[in-house]
Design an enzyme around this catalytic site. Structure first.
Site, PDB file in Angstrom:
ATOM      1  N   ASP A 259       0.473  -1.932   0.358  1.00 17.81           N
ATOM      2  CA  ASP A 259       0.029  -0.177  -0.422  1.00 17.81           C
ATOM      3  C   ASP A 259       1.166   1.166   0.157  1.00 17.81           C
ATOM      4  O   ASP A 259       0.128   2.567   0.743  1.00 17.81           O
ATOM      5  CB  ASP A 259      -0.554   0.287   1.531  1.00 17.81           C
ATOM      6  CG  ASP A 259      -1.814   1.142   1.106  1.00 17.81           C
ATOM      7  OD1 ASP A 259      -2.829   1.121   0.028  1.00 17.81           O
ATOM      8  OD2 ASP A 259      -2.248   1.292   2.130  1.00 17.81           O
ATOM      9  N   SER A 282      -7.636   6.168  -0.328  1.00 17.58           N
ATOM     10  CA  SER A 282      -7.736   4.620  -0.840  1.00 17.58           C
ATOM     11  C   SER A 282      -8.699   4.060  -0.727  1.00 17.58           C
ATOM     12  O   SER A 282      -9.720   4.347   0.290  1.00 17.58           O
ATOM     13  CB  SER A 282      -6.740   3.560   0.092  1.00 17.58           C
ATOM     14  OG  SER A 282      -5.263   4.055  -0.261  1.00 17.58           O
ATOM     15  N   GLN A 333      -5.633  -1.828  -6.969  1.00 19.72           N
ATOM     16  CA  GLN A 333      -5.787  -0.129  -5.551  1.00 19.72           C
ATOM     17  C   GLN A 333      -6.851   0.544  -6.567  1.00 19.72           C
ATOM     18  O   GLN A 333      -6.679   0.891  -7.323  1.00 19.72           O
ATOM     19  CB  GLN A 333      -5.028  -0.132  -4.854  1.00 19.72           C
ATOM     20  CG  GLN A 333      -5.287   0.891  -3.732  1.00 19.72           C
ATOM     21  CD  GLN A 333      -4.669   1.864  -3.003  1.00 19.72           C
ATOM     22  OE1 GLN A 333      -3.656   2.041  -3.299  1.00 19.72           O
ATOM     23  NE2 GLN A 333      -4.926   1.303  -1.384  1.00 19.72           N
TER      24      GLN A 333
END
EC number: 3.1.2.2
Length: 349
Positions: A259, A282, A333
């Site tokens: 991430d 996110s 993502q």
């Protein structure tokens, strides 16, 4: 090195969970926000949810995929409670759902699929995406540079820093800038970035760099005292999972690093400087694990940005093992990231 800087790379301490029950856990320490952000680092939530679920599955089950959603921004001032729900226990697959709470409100959820470890003889059809020439490769110093020195040259140089300061007030704060340097120099991850990482003028559909985890993590399966027990009782639930006693902690560490500098790289694909966003969060995070990620070795990452539209941006990453050249994981993502107009950003920068 100060104690605070040493703590920055102590992944076990950052992610440590305290059991409340066989299926509920609470963070031992407060969840930190990344530099330049007010909310909890998303990688902390992803990796801690995986760590919590690992405490509820037998030693011979390994994660194969993780699908997660960020529901509400995490509060770095409050500990997080994780509840693991068993969805299905099968002979070959185990499905878990993990929910994270703060202030009795759901902030994050993940669904994780585990598969039983199979013998090598069982495998029939095989295919691995492989990069020719990557095996045993080290970052080329002519193309890549250690992140700390690159940041100091490309961002903190007084002339260049004034350009960044025109985009965001945080670049006018010396304390904030020193935190960026410390994060690169002492943090969990070590990076080798391409030399145009922070501002690229070339048109490209792909960004690549190298990353690895600093704190040592064993690759020996069940390396601790439980190794002999695993041999005779593979379905045993582990009492503890640490970087020293369980190779599956590599999956946890990978979830943490996956991430970082992923969604943040969007400007690279639009010939804009990194850190030029005005708001970023996110929305989800998906990982497919293709093999045990040896996170202490250099991992070669290729990132693409298939779509950016209406402030929603999709980034995808392929992670390759530099020892074998094979793909080790795939990550997707989507984020809600707001930028000013490209014309205004370029005019200021």
């Amino acid at each position: 090195m100060s104690a605070s800087k040493m703590a920055m790379s102590n992944l076990e301490k950052i992610l440590e969970l305290v059991p409340l029950s066989p299926t509920s856990f609470v963070t031992k320490y407060l969840p930190a926000a990344p530099v330049g952000s007010k909310g909890t680092f998303g990688g902390t939530l992803v990796s801690q949810s995986l760590l919590a679920s690992l405490h509820t599955v037998p030693l011979n089950f390994f994660p194969t995929s993780l699908h997660s959603y960020f529901i509400k921004g995490g509060d770095p001032r409050t500990k997080i409670t994780y509840h693991v729900q068993n969805l299905r226990n099968g002979r070959n697959f185990i499905h878990k759902q993990v929910s994270a709470y703060q202030h009795d409100k759901l902030i994050f959820t993940s669904m994780i699929l585990f598969a039983v470890q199979r013998s090598k003889e069982h495998d029939s059809l095989q295919h691995w995406e492989t990069i020719p020439g990557l095996q045993g490769k080290q970052p080329d110093p002519h193309r890549y540079e250690e992140a700390t020195s690159l940041f100091q040259k490309e961002v903190l140089d007084p002339q260049k820093l004034s350009r960044y300061a025109s985009l965001s007030d945080r670049f006018q704060d010396a304390t904030s800038m020193s935190k960026y340097v410390d994060a690169f120099q002492y943090g969990v991850m070590e990076y080798q970035f391409p030399k145009d990482m922070f501002y690229s003028a070339r048109h490209t559909d792909e960004l690549d760099y190298f990353v690895k985890v600093r704190p040592p993590i064993t690759t020996v399966e069940h390396a601790g005292d439980e190794s002999s027990l695993h041999k005779h009782h593979p379905y045993r639930i582990p009492k503890s999972i640490t970087p020293e006693n369980d190779a599956r902690y590599n999956y946890v560490a990978f979830a943490y690093l996956s991430d970082s500098y992923l969604l943040l790289t969007i400007p690279y694909f639009h010939n804009l400087p990194l850190y030029c966003h005005s708001f970023s969060v996110s929305l989800d995070h998906t990982i497919y694990f293709h093999q045990l990620p040896h996170v202490n070795n250099w991992i070669y990452l290729k990132i693409s940005n298939p779509r950016s539209h209406w402030d929603k941006h999709l980034v995808q990453g392929k992670y390759f093992d530099t020892q074998s050249g094979r793909i080790m994981a795939s990550v997707s993502q989507e984020g809600y990231v707001v930028y000013g107009s490209e014309r205004d950003i370029r005019a200021k920068f």
